[in-house]
Design a protein around this motif. Structure first.
Motif, PDB file in Angstrom:
ATOM      1  N   VAL A  13      52.844 148.454 -20.275  1.00 45.22           N
ATOM      2  CA  VAL A  13      52.765 147.189 -19.557  1.00 45.22           C
ATOM      3  C   VAL A  13      53.021 147.453 -18.076  1.00 45.22           C
ATOM      4  O   VAL A  13      53.777 148.365 -17.721  1.00 45.22           O
ATOM      5  N   GLU A  14      52.367 146.659 -17.244  1.00 45.00           N
ATOM      6  CA  GLU A  14      52.549 146.785 -15.803  1.00 45.00           C
ATOM      7  C   GLU A  14      52.827 145.423 -15.198  1.00 45.00           C
ATOM      8  O   GLU A  14      52.315 144.406 -15.664  1.00 45.00           O
ATOM      9  N   MET A  15      53.644 145.436 -14.165  1.00 41.91           N
ATOM     10  CA  MET A  15      53.984 144.231 -13.418  1.00 41.91           C
ATOM     11  C   MET A  15      54.192 144.615 -11.963  1.00 41.91           C
ATOM     12  O   MET A  15      55.319 144.709 -11.488  1.00 41.91           O
ATOM     13  N   PRO A  16      53.083 144.853 -11.234  1.00 40.14           N
ATOM     14  CA  PRO A  16      53.184 145.359  -9.863  1.00 40.14           C
ATOM     15  C   PRO A  16      53.853 144.391  -8.893  1.00 40.14           C
ATOM     16  O   PRO A  16      54.274 144.797  -7.816  1.00 40.14           O
ATOM     17  N   TRP A  17      53.988 143.145  -9.254  1.00 47.38           N
ATOM     18  CA  TRP A  17      54.612 142.151  -8.383  1.00 47.38           C
ATOM     19  C   TRP A  17      56.137 142.180  -8.457  1.00 47.38           C
ATOM     20  O   TRP A  17      56.810 141.552  -7.657  1.00 47.38           O
ATOM     21  N   VAL A  18      56.695 142.931  -9.411  1.00 51.07           N
ATOM     22  CA  VAL A  18      58.150 143.007  -9.574  1.00 51.07           C
ATOM     23  C   VAL A  18      58.733 143.967  -8.547  1.00 51.07           C
ATOM     24  O   VAL A  18      58.199 145.054  -8.326  1.00 51.07           O
ATOM     25  N   GLY A  19      59.840 143.575  -7.941  1.00 53.75           N
ATOM     26  CA  GLY A  19      60.403 144.363  -6.856  1.00 53.75           C
ATOM     27  C   GLY A  19      61.588 145.236  -7.213  1.00 53.75           C
ATOM     28  O   GLY A  19      61.956 146.111  -6.441  1.00 53.75           O
ATOM     29  N   ASN A  20      62.215 145.031  -8.400  1.00 51.39           N
ATOM     30  CA  ASN A  20      63.370 145.858  -8.731  1.00 51.39           C
ATOM     31  C   ASN A  20      63.550 145.958 -10.243  1.00 51.39           C
ATOM     32  O   ASN A  20      62.934 145.221 -11.012  1.00 51.39           O
ATOM     33  N   LEU A  21      64.419 146.890 -10.669  1.00 51.14           N
ATOM     34  CA  LEU A  21      64.630 147.150 -12.094  1.00 51.14           C
ATOM     35  C   LEU A  21      65.243 145.967 -12.826  1.00 51.14           C
ATOM     36  O   LEU A  21      64.897 145.684 -13.969  1.00 51.14           O
ATOM     37  N   LYS A  22      66.156 145.268 -12.168  1.00 52.53           N
ATOM     38  CA  LYS A  22      66.807 144.120 -12.800  1.00 52.53           C
ATOM     39  C   LYS A  22      65.787 143.037 -13.151  1.00 52.53           C
ATOM     40  O   LYS A  22      65.818 142.460 -14.246  1.00 52.53           O
TER      41      LYS A  22
END
Length: 108
Positions: A13-22
């Motif tokens: 799965v990919e979520m390129p809009w996410v900025g951090n691990l949390k």
């Protein structure tokens, strides 16, 4: 004659809009926990744990019924694709025969 079948599904799965691990864990972990609760599966976050924009989720099940293993993994793949706020970019299914005459393996 086969004693049983082990099925393994891996989903990237990919979520390129996410900025951090949390933030990524907040998207992925609840889906993994609901999948474990809903289906008779073992589920693990396998790879990309230190990356903030992608992850590989692994799913495994075991049965003496090939059709049941295949159907259960398909339902798990559909659940992962439907429930998460991410994009499924690849999935691979492998079903291995246990105790058969040969080392047969099926991939989908």
């Amino acid at each position: 004659m086969a004693l049983g079948y082990v099925g393994v599904l891996t989903v990237r799965v990919e979520m390129p809009w996410v900025g951090n691990l949390k933030e990524k864990r907040a998207l992925v972990r609840p889906v993994v926990e609901r999948l474990k609760a809903r289906y008779p599966l073992t589920v693990a976050r396998l790879d990309g744990l230190d990356a903030h924009d992608w992850e590989v989720i692994g799913v495994a099940t075991l049965s003496n019924d090939y059709g049941w293993v295949e159907e259960t993994l398909r339902m798990a793949a559909d659940f992962l694709a439907r429930e998460g706020q991410y994009r499924v970019v690849s999935e691979q299914t492998e079903i291995t025969v246990l105790g058969g005459d040969g080392d047969e393996e099926f991939e989908g």
